[in-house]
Every structure is written in C-alpha cells, then in structure tokens.
Design a protein around this motif. Structure first.
Motif, PDB file in Angstrom:
ATOM      1  N   VAL A   1       0.875  -1.167   0.000  1.00  0.00           N
ATOM      2  CA  VAL A   1       0.000   0.000   0.000  1.00  0.00           C
ATOM      3  C   VAL A   1       0.916   1.221   0.000  1.00  0.00           C
ATOM      4  O   VAL A   1       1.573   1.521   1.004  1.00  0.00           O
ATOM      5  CB  VAL A   1      -0.913   0.024   1.237  1.00  0.00           C
ATOM      6  N   TYR A   2       0.991   1.900  -1.147  1.00  0.00           N
ATOM      7  CA  TYR A   2       1.873   3.052  -1.277  1.00  0.00           C
ATOM      8  C   TYR A   2       1.139   4.302  -0.790  1.00  0.00           C
ATOM      9  O   TYR A   2       0.219   4.787  -1.439  1.00  0.00           O
ATOM     10  CB  TYR A   2       2.323   3.229  -2.725  1.00  0.00           C
ATOM     11  N   LEU A   3       1.539   4.794   0.354  1.00  0.00           N
ATOM     12  CA  LEU A   3       0.886   5.947   0.948  1.00  0.00           C
ATOM     13  C   LEU A   3       1.316   7.227   0.246  1.00  0.00           C
ATOM     14  O   LEU A   3       2.487   7.402  -0.113  1.00  0.00           O
ATOM     15  CB  LEU A   3       1.225   6.033   2.436  1.00  0.00           C
ATOM     16  N   ASP A   4       0.366   8.129   0.050  1.00  0.00           N
ATOM     17  CA  ASP A   4       0.623   9.421  -0.577  1.00  0.00           C
ATOM     18  C   ASP A   4       0.957  10.424   0.519  1.00  0.00           C
ATOM     19  O   ASP A   4       0.080  10.906   1.222  1.00  0.00           O
ATOM     20  CB  ASP A   4      -0.605   9.865  -1.371  1.00  0.00           C
ATOM     21  N   PHE A   5       2.233  10.734   0.646  1.00  0.00           N
ATOM     22  CA  PHE A   5       2.652  11.640   1.709  1.00  0.00           C
ATOM     23  C   PHE A   5       2.198  13.076   1.434  1.00  0.00           C
ATOM     24  O   PHE A   5       2.038  13.862   2.356  1.00  0.00           O
ATOM     25  CB  PHE A   5       4.170  11.602   1.884  1.00  0.00           C
ATOM     26  N   GLY A   6       2.041  13.407   0.149  1.00  0.00           N
ATOM     27  CA  GLY A   6       1.543  14.728  -0.190  1.00  0.00           C
ATOM     28  C   GLY A   6       0.158  14.975   0.378  1.00  0.00           C
ATOM     29  O   GLY A   6      -0.214  16.107   0.699  1.00  0.00           O
ATOM     30  N   LYS A   7      -0.622  13.893   0.518  1.00  0.00           N
ATOM     31  CA  LYS A   7      -1.958  13.972   1.108  1.00  0.00           C
ATOM     32  C   LYS A   7      -1.950  13.591   2.591  1.00  0.00           C
ATOM     33  O   LYS A   7      -2.990  13.435   3.204  1.00  0.00           O
ATOM     34  CB  LYS A   7      -2.916  13.046   0.353  1.00  0.00           C
TER      35      LYS A   7
ATOM     36  N   GLU B   1      -1.328  10.790   3.945  1.00  0.00           N
ATOM     37  CA  GLU B   1      -1.991   9.511   4.221  1.00  0.00           C
ATOM     38  C   GLU B   1      -1.286   8.721   5.320  1.00  0.00           C
ATOM     39  O   GLU B   1      -1.930   7.928   6.024  1.00  0.00           O
ATOM     40  CB  GLU B   1      -2.066   8.685   2.938  1.00  0.00           C
ATOM     41  N   GLN B   2       0.014   8.930   5.466  1.00  0.00           N
ATOM     42  CA  GLN B   2       0.743   8.212   6.515  1.00  0.00           C
ATOM     43  C   GLN B   2       0.290   8.638   7.904  1.00  0.00           C
ATOM     44  O   GLN B   2       0.457   7.894   8.876  1.00  0.00           O
ATOM     45  CB  GLN B   2       2.257   8.404   6.347  1.00  0.00           C
ATOM     46  N   LYS B   3      -0.314   9.832   7.991  1.00  0.00           N
ATOM     47  CA  LYS B   3      -0.801  10.339   9.273  1.00  0.00           C
ATOM     48  C   LYS B   3      -2.305  10.131   9.443  1.00  0.00           C
ATOM     49  O   LYS B   3      -2.872  10.486  10.478  1.00  0.00           O
ATOM     50  CB  LYS B   3      -0.495  11.838   9.395  1.00  0.00           C
ATOM     51  N   GLY B   4      -2.938   9.545   8.438  1.00  0.00           N
ATOM     52  CA  GLY B   4      -4.373   9.330   8.488  1.00  0.00           C
ATOM     53  C   GLY B   4      -4.750   8.123   9.315  1.00  0.00           C
ATOM     54  O   GLY B   4      -3.925   7.240   9.587  1.00  0.00           O
TER      55      GLY B   4
END
Length: 247
Positions: free
Chosen positions: A35-41, A43-46
């Motif tokens: 699952v490639y998280l989008d750091f720009g969005k 997502e890693q903090k979601g």
C-alpha cells in the motif's frame, strides 16, 4: 484484508526504508500487498494507517498468518521476519556471538543512516513530484540542509557529508578484513541488506557535489560490497519497480 497475500505492507513509492523491508520480504519469498501511501496527502498520518502505526511513518507490516500481528520500524521488522520465517538462516545467523554482531550492525545502521520523511513545502529529492522534508541521523541531514532548510548553511552540509564518509570508513575498514566480503557470519545477512538504500542515495545524490571524494578509490572494500548488493536479483528487481513508480 482481501488481497490474499500473507502481508499487508504500508510503504512509500520512493522512501528508502520501505524498499529496505521489501528486499527482505523478497529474499525470503514471502507474499505481500504493498500500500503506497501518498505523503503529499498526509496519508501516513491518516487513521487508516495510524490505527496500525501510531508513529505515522513507514514501513508498517501486518502479518495475516500470525493473527494480523502488526510491526513497524524497519529493523524491528527485519528481526521479526528472520526470527519467524528464516528457519534455514538464508539471510540470518545461528551462533550467539554472530546474532549480537548482526544486531550491532542493525543498530549502527539505524543510528548512522535512518530517516524520517514528512510533508513539506520544499522539493522532493527522490522524484521531484511531491514535497517532503527529511530528518535523520547523518545521511538524511545532508538532504535536509541541501533541500529543505530555509537558509543555505554550507558548513552543515559539509559536516553531514563528512559523517557519511565517516560511516563509509567504518564499513570499509571492517569489510576489508572480512574474507567473505560480508559484515557478519561469512555470508549475506540482514545486516548487509539494511544499508543498501541509504548508501545508494548517499553515493548517487548526497555526495554528488563532492568532487574531492572518490568513493571507489578511497573506500574500495565498501564500494565493492555496495555494488555486490545492488546486483543481487531481489535488490535489482525491486529497484526497477521503484524506478517505474517514480516516473
């Protein structure tokens, strides 16, 4: 999880520590869904990710063959994977002394290289598409001061570049004395694999402006070891996947 793979693997398309773990999963022949998280969005903090990893960083691994056990921090994942799934010691060691030596190198890698990748308004040194900042021991600090720090501080860049070279020197000195060319146990282990990604970024990017440094000539044992690692089938294959995701 309905993907049918043994592991769910939260990672990033270019971030070093995710690929670091992928190398070991591949070496051990373990199936996983990335699952490639989008750091720009962010997502890693979601919540979808932080329900598993409260630190909100990658990599995070869920083992569906072990009661959906969750583990994060790349070297902790390394130790879990070899303890549970490397019964033939393909990339790990057996003896007590070798086990502690392997752990020693993993701790040295984490303290000397390591990194944290968080969103920022500065440019991304990995692929130029999204914006991140870097904070880490030594290696990552070069990228921070070269790309993200609000003011140019050449002395800081030089300081951390020299720390990279110091780490190269430590590795070179040890490897030069090892007949096998590997760090521990006379064989490839997770100790060796742990260094690949940040050494790759260091040799190709962090030191790119240091015309006074010839890594191959100054650190020949380190350079040969690094090139040997890059040519491993699992590593070369996954680096091609990484490159395709960064296009």
């Amino acid at each position: 999880m309905s993907h049918g793979k043994q592991f769910t693997f939260y990672t990033h398309s270019s971030g070093p520590n995710g690929w670091k773990v992928a190398f070991v999963l591949d070496e051990l022949g373990l199936s996983y869904h990335s699952v490639y998280l989008d750091f720009g969005k962010k997502e890693q903090k979601g919540p979808e990710h932080t329900q598993y990893n409260p630190n909100g960083r990658i990599p995070t691994l869920i083992d569906h063959h072990n009661g959906d056990f969750v583990i994060w921090e790349s070297n902790a994942i390394y130790l879990y994977l070899v303890e549970k799934y490397d019964k033939e010691h393909k990339i790990s060691v057996v003896g007590e002394k070798d086990k502690y030596t392997m752990l020693q190198w993993l701790l040295f890698q984490a303290s000397g290289q390591g990194y944290a990748l968080v969103p920022s308004c500065s440019r991304n040194i990995f692929n130029g598409k999204a914006d991140f900042r870097y904070s880490s021991p030594y290696y990552g600090q070069v990228f921070w001061f070269k790309n993200s720090h609000p003011e140019r501080v050449p002395s800081a860049v030089e300081r951390y570049q020299n720390e990279i070279l110091r780490v190269f020197g430590v590795l070179d000195g040890v490897l030069a004395k090892q007949p096998s060319g590997w760090l521990v146990g006379g064989k490839l282990t997770i100790a060796d694999l742990s260094f690949i990604m940040w050494d790759l970024l260091a040799t190709t990017m962090a030191l790119s402006d240091r015309t006074d440094v010839d890594v191959e000539k100054t650190y020949p044992a380190f350079y040969a070891w690094h090139q040997r690692l890059l040519k491993r089938e699992s590593v070369a294959k996954l680096l091609e996947v990484r490159a395709s995701l960064m296009k």
